[in-house]
Write a protein that holds these residues in place. Structure first.
Motif, PDB file in Angstrom:
ATOM      1  N   LEU A  24       0.828  -1.210   0.000  1.00 45.38           N
ATOM      2  CA  LEU A  24       0.000   0.000   0.000  1.00 45.38           C
ATOM      3  C   LEU A  24       0.862   1.259   0.000  1.00 45.38           C
ATOM      4  N   LEU A  25       1.934   1.222   0.772  1.00 43.51           N
ATOM      5  CA  LEU A  25       2.829   2.383   0.795  1.00 43.51           C
ATOM      6  C   LEU A  25       3.442   2.630  -0.578  1.00 43.51           C
ATOM      7  N   TYR A  26       3.801   1.561  -1.268  1.00 47.39           N
ATOM      8  CA  TYR A  26       4.351   1.723  -2.614  1.00 47.39           C
ATOM      9  C   TYR A  26       3.312   2.296  -3.575  1.00 47.39           C
ATOM     10  N   VAL A  27       2.050   1.949  -3.369  1.00 45.89           N
ATOM     11  CA  VAL A  27       0.982   2.522  -4.204  1.00 45.89           C
ATOM     12  C   VAL A  27       0.924   4.033  -4.010  1.00 45.89           C
ATOM     13  N   PHE A  28       0.952   4.478  -2.743  1.00 44.52           N
ATOM     14  CA  PHE A  28       0.912   5.921  -2.476  1.00 44.52           C
ATOM     15  C   PHE A  28       2.191   6.610  -2.923  1.00 44.52           C
ATOM     16  N   LEU A  29       3.316   5.890  -2.883  1.00 47.04           N
ATOM     17  CA  LEU A  29       4.601   6.507  -3.190  1.00 47.04           C
ATOM     18  C   LEU A  29       4.885   6.567  -4.689  1.00 47.04           C
ATOM     19  N   PHE A  30       4.488   5.519  -5.431  1.00 47.68           N
ATOM     20  CA  PHE A  30       4.849   5.446  -6.844  1.00 47.68           C
ATOM     21  C   PHE A  30       3.649   5.489  -7.786  1.00 47.68           C
ATOM     22  N   ALA A  31       2.596   4.718  -7.470  1.00 50.29           N
ATOM     23  CA  ALA A  31       1.486   4.592  -8.414  1.00 50.29           C
ATOM     24  C   ALA A  31       0.639   5.859  -8.484  1.00 50.29           C
ATOM     25  N   LEU A  32       0.239   6.398  -7.343  1.00 46.31           N
ATOM     26  CA  LEU A  32      -0.620   7.585  -7.359  1.00 46.31           C
ATOM     27  C   LEU A  32       0.055   8.800  -7.997  1.00 46.31           C
ATOM     28  N   PRO A  33       1.338   9.085  -7.721  1.00 47.39           N
ATOM     29  CA  PRO A  33       1.968  10.224  -8.418  1.00 47.39           C
ATOM     30  C   PRO A  33       1.966  10.084  -9.931  1.00 47.39           C
ATOM     31  N   ARG A  34       2.088   8.858 -10.432  1.00 48.28           N
ATOM     32  CA  ARG A  34       2.031   8.674 -11.888  1.00 48.28           C
ATOM     33  C   ARG A  34       0.641   8.960 -12.431  1.00 48.28           C
ATOM     34  N   ALA A  35      -0.370   8.818 -11.556  1.00 49.68           N
ATOM     35  CA  ALA A  35      -1.747   9.137 -11.955  1.00 49.68           C
ATOM     36  C   ALA A  35      -2.082  10.601 -11.697  1.00 49.68           C
ATOM     37  N   GLY A  36      -1.095  11.376 -11.255  1.00 51.96           N
ATOM     38  CA  GLY A  36      -1.311  12.797 -11.014  1.00 51.96           C
ATOM     39  C   GLY A  36      -1.765  13.145  -9.612  1.00 51.96           C
ATOM     40  N   VAL A  37      -1.732  12.179  -8.693  1.00 50.83           N
ATOM     41  CA  VAL A  37      -2.151  12.413  -7.307  1.00 50.83           C
ATOM     42  C   VAL A  37      -0.923  12.278  -6.414  1.00 50.83           C
ATOM     43  N   THR A  38      -0.461  13.396  -5.887  1.00 53.38           N
ATOM     44  CA  THR A  38       0.714  13.402  -5.018  1.00 53.38           C
ATOM     45  C   THR A  38       0.310  13.924  -3.649  1.00 53.38           C
TER      46      THR A  38
END
Length: 276
Positions: A120-134
């Motif tokens: 889950l932490l990796y999702v917030f750290l890497f996946a969401l920023p690529r989707a434009g959510v930081t």
């Protein structure tokens, strides 16, 4: 041995008790020997020398660690403030009469109980920023912990509600309450009182989960002990000091849960509770 324990297994006989004592004695000897060997190796490499520990009497170092402890407690409190009501809501949805709502809540619970917190932490750290959510680093850690712990809290709530006698809700509905009113005013308050020890114990897991803050570069206690150990070359003493802080806090929470459990047992066995 209590009566409940006798129902689960027979008490050991004299021969079994001798084997248990022998195994316990051998285990203690092995543990003490390993501990002595570790201490000897640490001393041989200078890890137990005074200069490795004297720094912890200096106020800047203490202040640095206290700041990390404060960040750890802040993450724990905010994550608990999010996970507890969300978990309670999930439990209520799972207890609802709507099959679709129950299926959605069960799917969320099963999914997030199976997904590791690190993922889950990796999702917030890497996946969401690529989707434009930081998100800020603090909220990356807090939201991941809350989402991971909410399903566990939901199952605790649900188990507590199901453990109550069905007559509680039926009596409330016989007085004209709806299903949700009976849950809100009668069933849930009784369940929460009985679940307080388990919920306090869950805070221990929340506190330990905060130690993954290093993944998102959040300077909580464990991360600060790591930085301190690497900067001053006192890795062992830094980690031991950090571990002592975690042990003290977790022991305090466990003690609080035990006191609540004893108070709950006392209230159950009190004459007024039995008469009621």
């Amino acid at each position: 041995m209590s009566d409940e324990s006798r129902l689960l297994f027979d008490p050991p006989g004299p021969r079994a008790r001798r084997r248990i004592r022998t195994a316990t004695g051998v285990s203690l000897v092995v543990i003490v020997g390993l501990a002595a060997l570790m201490i000897r190796q640490f001393a041989a490499h200078g890890q137990l020398s005074a200069d490795q520990w004297s720094m912890y009497g200096q106020w800047p170092i203490i202040q640095f660690l206290l700041a990390g402890l404060g960040q750890t407690l802040l993450v724990t409190v905010v994550a608990a403030a999010l996970a507890l009501p969300f978990g309670g809501l999930l439990a209520l949805v799972r207890l609802s009469r709507s099959g679709a709502a129950r299926a959605l809540a069960r799917g969320y619970v099963e999914l997030f109980r199976a997904v590791p917190l690190l993922l889950l932490l990796y999702v917030f750290l890497f996946a969401l920023p690529r989707a434009g959510v930081t998100l800020p680093v603090f909220w990356q850690l807090v939201l991941a912990i809350a989402l991971s712990n909410a399903p566990v809290i939901a199952e605790i709530f649900r188990a507590g509600v199901l453990a109550l006698p069905r007559g509680q809700g039926e009596a409330a509905q016989s007085l004209g309450m709806t299903h949700w009113q009976a849950l809100r005013w009668v069933v849930v308050p009784q369940a929460v009182r009985g679940l307080l020890p388990a919920l306090v114990s869950q805070l221990v897991r929340l506190l330990k989960d905060s130690s993954l803050g290093y993944v998102v570069s959040y300077l909580e206690l464990l991360h600060k002990t790591q930085v301190l150990g690497e900067y001053y070359h006192t890795v062992l003493s830094s980690y031991l000091v950090g571990a002592a802080c975690y042990v003290l806090i977790n022991a305090s929470l466990s003690g609080l849960a035990s006191r609540l459990e004893r108070r709950r047992g006392w209230s159950r066995n009190s004459p007024t509770h039995q008469i009621g």
